[in-house]
Scaffold this motif. Structure first.
Motif, PDB file in Angstrom:
ATOM      1  N   LEU A  20       3.368  13.208  -5.300  1.00 50.67           N
ATOM      2  CA  LEU A  20       2.967  13.526  -3.999  1.00 50.67           C
ATOM      3  C   LEU A  20       3.601  12.802  -2.915  1.00 50.67           C
ATOM      4  CD1 LEU A  20      -0.745  14.173  -4.730  1.00 50.67           C
ATOM      5  CD2 LEU A  20       1.060  16.038  -4.590  1.00 50.67           C
ATOM      6  N   PRO A  21       3.533  11.394  -3.016  1.00 49.98           N
ATOM      7  CA  PRO A  21       4.262  10.744  -2.027  1.00 49.98           C
ATOM      8  C   PRO A  21       5.745  11.032  -1.767  1.00 49.98           C
ATOM      9  CG  PRO A  21       2.794   9.157  -3.305  1.00 49.98           C
ATOM     10  CD  PRO A  21       3.098  10.575  -4.001  1.00 49.98           C
ATOM     11  N   VAL A  22       6.620  11.015  -2.890  1.00 48.23           N
ATOM     12  CA  VAL A  22       7.981  11.405  -2.831  1.00 48.23           C
ATOM     13  C   VAL A  22       7.927  12.841  -2.292  1.00 48.23           C
ATOM     14  CG1 VAL A  22       9.836  11.828  -4.340  1.00 48.23           C
ATOM     15  CG2 VAL A  22       8.306  10.041  -4.826  1.00 48.23           C
ATOM     16  N   TYR A  23       7.147  13.625  -2.686  1.00 47.67           N
ATOM     17  CA  TYR A  23       7.377  15.112  -2.412  1.00 47.67           C
ATOM     18  C   TYR A  23       7.209  15.227  -0.780  1.00 47.67           C
ATOM     19  CZ  TYR A  23       6.680  20.233  -1.914  1.00 47.67           C
ATOM     20  OH  TYR A  23       6.977  21.588  -1.713  1.00 47.67           O
ATOM     21  N   SER A  24       6.081  14.653  -0.396  1.00 49.62           N
ATOM     22  CA  SER A  24       5.759  14.593   1.106  1.00 49.62           C
ATOM     23  C   SER A  24       6.781  14.069   1.965  1.00 49.62           C
ATOM     24  CB  SER A  24       4.651  13.835   1.557  1.00 49.62           C
ATOM     25  OG  SER A  24       4.205  12.593   0.797  1.00 49.62           O
ATOM     26  N   ALA A 146      -2.753  10.395   1.405  1.00 49.18           N
ATOM     27  CA  ALA A 146      -1.533  10.405   2.168  1.00 49.18           C
ATOM     28  C   ALA A 146      -0.794  11.764   2.410  1.00 49.18           C
ATOM     29  CB  ALA A 146      -0.600   9.546   1.149  1.00 49.18           C
ATOM     30  N   LEU A 147      -0.991  12.619   1.380  1.00 50.68           N
ATOM     31  CA  LEU A 147      -0.372  13.913   1.648  1.00 50.68           C
ATOM     32  C   LEU A 147      -1.319  14.853   2.707  1.00 50.68           C
ATOM     33  CD1 LEU A 147       1.534  16.185   0.717  1.00 50.68           C
ATOM     34  CD2 LEU A 147      -0.437  16.920  -1.069  1.00 50.68           C
ATOM     35  N   GLU A 148      -2.515  14.519   2.894  1.00 53.43           N
ATOM     36  CA  GLU A 148      -3.414  15.464   3.880  1.00 53.43           C
ATOM     37  C   GLU A 148      -2.955  14.538   5.157  1.00 53.43           C
ATOM     38  OE1 GLU A 148      -7.197  14.374   2.604  1.00 53.43           O
ATOM     39  OE2 GLU A 148      -7.227  16.081   0.917  1.00 53.43           O
ATOM     40  N   ALA A 149      -2.915  13.353   5.257  1.00 44.68           N
ATOM     41  CA  ALA A 149      -2.466  12.599   6.660  1.00 44.68           C
ATOM     42  C   ALA A 149      -0.874  13.031   6.737  1.00 44.68           C
ATOM     43  CB  ALA A 149      -2.437  11.254   6.108  1.00 44.68           C
ATOM     44  N   LYS A 150      -0.096  13.278   5.819  1.00 51.14           N
ATOM     45  CA  LYS A 150       1.136  13.888   6.225  1.00 51.14           C
ATOM     46  C   LYS A 150       1.316  15.297   6.788  1.00 51.14           C
ATOM     47  CE  LYS A 150       5.677  14.184   6.213  1.00 51.14           C
ATOM     48  NZ  LYS A 150       5.768  15.556   6.322  1.00 51.14           N
ATOM     49  N   LYS A 151       0.523  16.147   6.020  1.00 50.30           N
ATOM     50  CA  LYS A 151       0.513  17.455   6.505  1.00 50.30           C
ATOM     51  C   LYS A 151      -0.094  17.578   7.872  1.00 50.30           C
ATOM     52  CE  LYS A 151      -0.188  19.522   2.089  1.00 50.30           C
ATOM     53  NZ  LYS A 151      -1.080  20.563   1.088  1.00 50.30           N
ATOM     54  N   ILE A 182       1.691   7.272   6.210  1.00 54.72           N
ATOM     55  CA  ILE A 182       1.263   7.111   4.752  1.00 54.72           C
ATOM     56  C   ILE A 182       0.433   5.881   4.415  1.00 54.72           C
ATOM     57  CG2 ILE A 182       2.029   7.055   2.501  1.00 54.72           C
ATOM     58  CD1 ILE A 182       3.885   9.120   2.889  1.00 54.72           C
ATOM     59  N   GLY A 183       1.207   4.740   5.244  1.00 54.44           N
ATOM     60  CA  GLY A 183       0.538   3.515   5.226  1.00 54.44           C
ATOM     61  C   GLY A 183      -0.897   3.324   5.698  1.00 54.44           C
ATOM     62  N   GLY A 184      -0.959   4.140   6.740  1.00 51.89           N
ATOM     63  CA  GLY A 184      -2.294   4.097   7.405  1.00 51.89           C
ATOM     64  C   GLY A 184      -3.396   4.801   6.415  1.00 51.89           C
ATOM     65  N   ALA A 185      -2.817   5.900   5.819  1.00 48.95           N
ATOM     66  CA  ALA A 185      -3.868   6.930   5.087  1.00 48.95           C
ATOM     67  C   ALA A 185      -4.383   6.043   3.811  1.00 48.95           C
ATOM     68  CB  ALA A 185      -3.208   8.020   4.766  1.00 48.95           C
ATOM     69  N   VAL A 186      -3.575   5.155   3.157  1.00 47.45           N
ATOM     70  CA  VAL A 186      -3.876   4.816   1.773  1.00 47.45           C
ATOM     71  C   VAL A 186      -4.796   3.357   1.977  1.00 47.45           C
ATOM     72  CG1 VAL A 186      -2.077   5.867   0.782  1.00 47.45           C
ATOM     73  CG2 VAL A 186      -1.824   3.505   1.556  1.00 47.45           C
ATOM     74  N   ASP A 187      -5.209   3.119   0.994  1.00 44.99           N
ATOM     75  CA  ASP A 187      -5.970   1.682   0.956  1.00 44.99           C
ATOM     76  C   ASP A 187      -5.180   0.634   0.194  1.00 44.99           C
ATOM     77  OD1 ASP A 187      -7.699  -0.618   0.331  1.00 44.99           O
ATOM     78  OD2 ASP A 187      -9.406   0.772   0.273  1.00 44.99           O
ATOM     79  N   PRO A 188      -4.462  -0.205   0.763  1.00 44.62           N
ATOM     80  CA  PRO A 188      -3.595  -1.255   0.281  1.00 44.62           C
ATOM     81  C   PRO A 188      -4.185  -2.053  -0.792  1.00 44.62           C
ATOM     82  CG  PRO A 188      -4.036  -1.903   2.325  1.00 44.62           C
ATOM     83  CD  PRO A 188      -4.705  -0.432   2.406  1.00 44.62           C
ATOM     84  N   GLU A 189      -5.502  -2.417  -0.665  1.00 46.23           N
ATOM     85  CA  GLU A 189      -6.085  -3.150  -1.943  1.00 46.23           C
ATOM     86  C   GLU A 189      -6.367  -2.308  -3.057  1.00 46.23           C
ATOM     87  OE1 GLU A 189      -6.721  -6.357  -1.673  1.00 46.23           O
ATOM     88  OE2 GLU A 189      -5.855  -6.396   0.451  1.00 46.23           O
ATOM     89  N   GLU A 190      -6.826  -1.366  -2.954  1.00 43.09           N
ATOM     90  CA  GLU A 190      -7.034  -0.272  -4.109  1.00 43.09           C
ATOM     91  C   GLU A 190      -5.743  -0.010  -4.756  1.00 43.09           C
ATOM     92  OE1 GLU A 190      -8.958   3.396  -3.021  1.00 43.09           O
ATOM     93  OE2 GLU A 190     -11.000   2.134  -2.896  1.00 43.09           O
TER      94      GLU A 190
END
Length: 361
Positions: A20-24, A146-151, A182-190
């Motif tokens: 998904l991240p690569v595709y987006s 990340a995909l939803e934020a990208k869309k 993408i960096g703002g959408a994902v949780d870095p700690e998780e």
């Protein structure tokens, strides 16, 4: 596509954190020769003096790789899209219920060709499956975010001119924008915790496989010493006779190397036979057990007609395992064409494990 990515219970589930991240991101920016060249030239200008020469030397290679990836990526993206569409088509039939049966048959008839892969899967299943599953779920959920934020970002039109902002910026700016979104959408700690857990599991599996590899080497060395004690002098005389006078002094050492190679080859063949037999029996057991469960679920046999843990099931599993082992022997523990094309992903993973186990990191 939203229907494809909506279900957690999917056979392609482990691929989503990567796909998904690569595709987006690929939708936002493709490998562009001039862009890659510009980035490398800028890096060479800013790099410390000792490293500038190295960057300049690798620039043509990396530019060529970028151009190759640019041409290859549309085919890969199309293949991934077709795989998702195919799974969306068969998803109502719950194909995941057939996975154990198919995996059992694959192990039974082809497991000897993928001993490292089978051993790695068994090691994960017995020691770290829960951790891998939970980590994959975390990465999957973050990939969806990340995909939803990208869309959503692709539709932003801040200046209200009717054209999305992402289509009015340069590729360099677009890549930076995608990374920020993408960096703002994902949780870095998780994500960090999940990746660390999966990396730790991978290292533990590699360590387990290396122990088995070391056992094979030890057995080969022992066999070589045993045979060399009894036949070493005769073989050394033969080596002396065929060597030119200038290199006859190498005869003792070459004899030792010859016996060591033969011992390791014999140990490897024995391990292949034992591993292939284990895979055939284990695969036969899986196939029979889950085949009986599916047959009962489909109403093909009565609930009390055949117990998957009975002696009859064990005999059927052994018979199927015996057929699988004979098939592997007949094919020299190789996957015949065209099935080799179907098993290409497993073959790549097997090569990958062989490299890590043999040469380290």
């Amino acid at each position: 596509q939203s229907n494809i990515t909506s279900s957690r219970e999917t056979l392609l589930f482990p691929l989503f954190p990567v796909v998904l991240p690569v595709y987006s991101m690929s939708a936002a920016v493709k490998a562009d020769e001039s862009y890659v060249k510009t980035v490398l030239e800028e890096a060479a200008k800013r790099a410390p003096e000792p490293y500038k020469g190295y960057i300049i030397k690798v620039t043509p290679v990396l530019v060529g790789v970028a151009d190759f990836l640019d041409k290859l990526w549309p085919h890969i993206a199309n293949l991934i899209g077709q795989a998702f569409k195919f799974y969306a088509y068969i998803e109502p039939y719950h194909p995941e219920q057939y996975v154990p049966l198919i995996a059992g048959l694959a192990m039974c008839f082809f497991g000897g060709s993928y001993l490292l892969l089978v051993a790695a899967i068994e090691a994960v299943r017995m020691s770290a499956w829960d951790k891998v599953k939970s980590s994959t779920q975390v990465l999957y959920s973050n990939a969806k975010k990340a995909l939803e934020a990208k869309k959503k970002d692709d539709t932003v039109d801040a200046n209200n001119d009717g054209i999305p902002d992402v289509l009015q910026i340069t590729k360099k700016e677009r890549l930076s924008r995608v990374v920020i979104v993408i960096g703002g959408a994902v949780d870095p700690e998780e994500c960090s915790a999940a990746l660390n857990a999966m990396w730790t599991c991978f290292l533990s599996v590699i360590a387990t496989l290396r122990i088995r590899f070391a056992q094979c080497l030890t057995l080969g060395a022992s066999l070589a010493q045993l045979v060399q004690r009894n036949a070493g002098e005769k073989v050394e005389k033969f080596v002396l006779e065929i060597l030119p006078p200038e290199v006859k002094k190498w005869a003792p050492r070459l004899t030792t190397y010859l016996f060591a190679f033969a011992g390791f080859l014999l140990a490897w063949m024995m391990q292949r036979l034992i591993g292939g037999f284990h895979c055939a029996m284990r695969g036969g057991q899986l196939a029979v057990q889950h085949g009986v469960k599916l047959a009962k679920k489909r109403g093909l046999i009565a609930e009390d007609a055949f117990d998957e843990k009975s002696n009859h099931a064990t005999m059927a599993a052994m018979a199927l395992g015996g057929l699988g082992f004979l098939w592997q022997l007949r094919n020299g523990f190789a996957v015949p064409f065209p099935l080799s094309a179907v098993f290409l992903p497993a073959t790549i993973l097997e090569w990958f494990l062989e490299i890590f186990v043999s040469f380290g990191m």
